[in-house]
Design a protein around this motif. Structure first.
Motif: not given
Length: 427
Positions: A230-250
């Protein structure tokens, strides 16, 4: 997401054919922006079955609403900040990666025959104060000596040759910068990916990820699918559904406006050489001619992005008129906003975290970097050579007190804006 942005005005909507989801796939990519489409394209061309999901449409996030500035995108900390944190060798590696990303971007656009209005016409960055001019000159000289970056300084008495304004105390021209049409680029990437066999599923958020010994089960409104990677490429449009990215960006909200069409002579006076433009400062404004050369776009963390349009209009009017008082009576035909992703160390990141592959955190400078990171991430997944980057060993730290991060960013923006205003009052 409702939008009144100028990039959508003349480019027809492109929606890929929506086929039934397979039960299994080699790679599932979450996010159909620059990064997600880039990694999907390279994986598919290497023979992998790839499915890309997006909660909206293609490029619904920042990839179709950004400023379209193309350049090395060096680092928010600058050479001095990087040297203090990482030392000389690592600093040079990180900064050199920006030039490699730009080289790759230019070659990719040319080789793939992508029509995205790429114009490497250079960028003028105005210095708000004499101190800013001197620090910019020192930084440019360091970059030229150590990395060969071409530039030249422009004094205040000469700056009318670069910008139709007397506001700045001179500035620098960066010759390896330019601009693109963001929406054209993301749609071109989507078409290339589809031609390579990628399935793009739009209006389909990934609502859950359940890892098991053979991969990951993705839950979506259109059915579940099992992926080996799985690749998570949601960047600033991450949320709790993609936690690996969401918890690492402001996520930081920014905004942009476009003027009504301007006479050719006015456009030529604002940017005599057709360059993209910017300025020094903690909370700075970027601006540029539209790719068709008919309007000017201004953007940044100005006013209350995403809020009341009248308030936003007034805030941009004040910022624009500060630089171009001759535009006082010019109306804005478009106002839009969107999120950018910042990280705790002000660096973009790439790698494997929490069971998924990640690339993002571009800190507002992701046009060239995102395509480059997509290619590099695909090579990592495929275990190919030349997959390494200077960012690989930088820890992608989680954001402390994440639920409050957006509010804290808003307070910091106000504080930085106050400091900028104070600096302008200095003799």
């Amino acid at each position: 997401m409702p939008s009144n942005q100028v990039y959508w005005e003349t480019i027809p909507t492109f929606e890929p054919e929506q086929a039934a989801l397979p039960k299994r796939t080699d790679i599932a990519v979450i996010g159909a922006g620059y990064t997600g489409l880039s990694v999907a394209l390279h994986l598919a061309r290497a023979g992998r079955q790839v499915v890309v999901f997006d909660a909206g449409g293609i490029g619904a996030g920042c990839s179709s609403r950004n400023g379209g500035m193309a350049g090395p995108s060096f680092h928010k900390l600058g050479s001095a900040g990087l040297m203090a944190r990482y030392g000389e060798e690592k600093t040079l590696g990180i900064l050199r990666e920006g030039l490699l990303a730009l080289d790759y971007f230019e070659d990719f656009v040319k080789q793939e025959n992508i029509d995205c209005d790429l114009q490497m016409s250079g960028r003028f960055r105005g210095a708000r104060t004499a101190a800013d001019y001197e620090s910019t000159a020192r930084e440019c000289q360091w970059l030229n000596t150590n990395l060969g970056l071409p530039y030249h300084m422009v004094s205040q008495v000469e700056q009318r040759s670069e910008i139709g304004s007397d506001f700045y105390k001179g500035g620098a021209v960066y010759h390896r910068d330019g601009g693109i049409h963001p929406r054209k680029l993301v749609l071109s990437l989507a078409r290339l990916a589809i031609a390579a066999g990628v399935q793009i599923v739009t209006d389909c958020p990934v609502t859950g990820l359940r890892q098991n010994v053979s991969g990951t089960e993705l839950e979506t409104p259109k059915g579940n699918i099992h992926a080996k990677e799985v690749v998570v490429a949601t960047n600033a449009y991450s949320d709790g559904r993609t936690p690996a990215m969401h918890r690492r960006v402001v996520q930081i909200r920014t905004a942009a406006v476009a003027t009504e069409p301007l006479p050719a002579e006015v456009m030529a006076s604002l940017s005599p050489k057709g360059r993209t433009l910017g300025e020094s400062g903690r909370i700075f404004m970027w601006f540029r001619p539209t790719p068709d050369g008919k309007r000017f776009i201004f953007g940044g963390r100005i006013g209350k992005p995403g809020g009341d349009l009248a308030t936003q209009h007034r805030a941009f009017s004040a910022s624009v008129n500060r630089v171009f008082p001759q535009l006082e009576s010019v109306a804005f035909s478009h106002i839009w906003s969107g999120d950018v992703a910042y990280t705790t160390d002000h660096s973009p990141h790439i790698g494997f975290e929490d069971g998924v592959w990640l690339a993002g955190g571009y800190c507002g400078s992701g046009v060239t970097r995102s395509l480059y990171f997509g290619m590099k991430l695909a090579r990592k997944i495929l275990q190919q050579k030349d997959a390494d980057t200077a960012f690989d060993d930088l820890p992608f730290a989680r954001v402390p007190f994440k639920p409050f991060s957006r509010s804290v960013a808003g307070w910091m923006t106000k504080w930085y804006a106050y400091q900028d205003a104070r600096d302008l009052k200095q003799p």
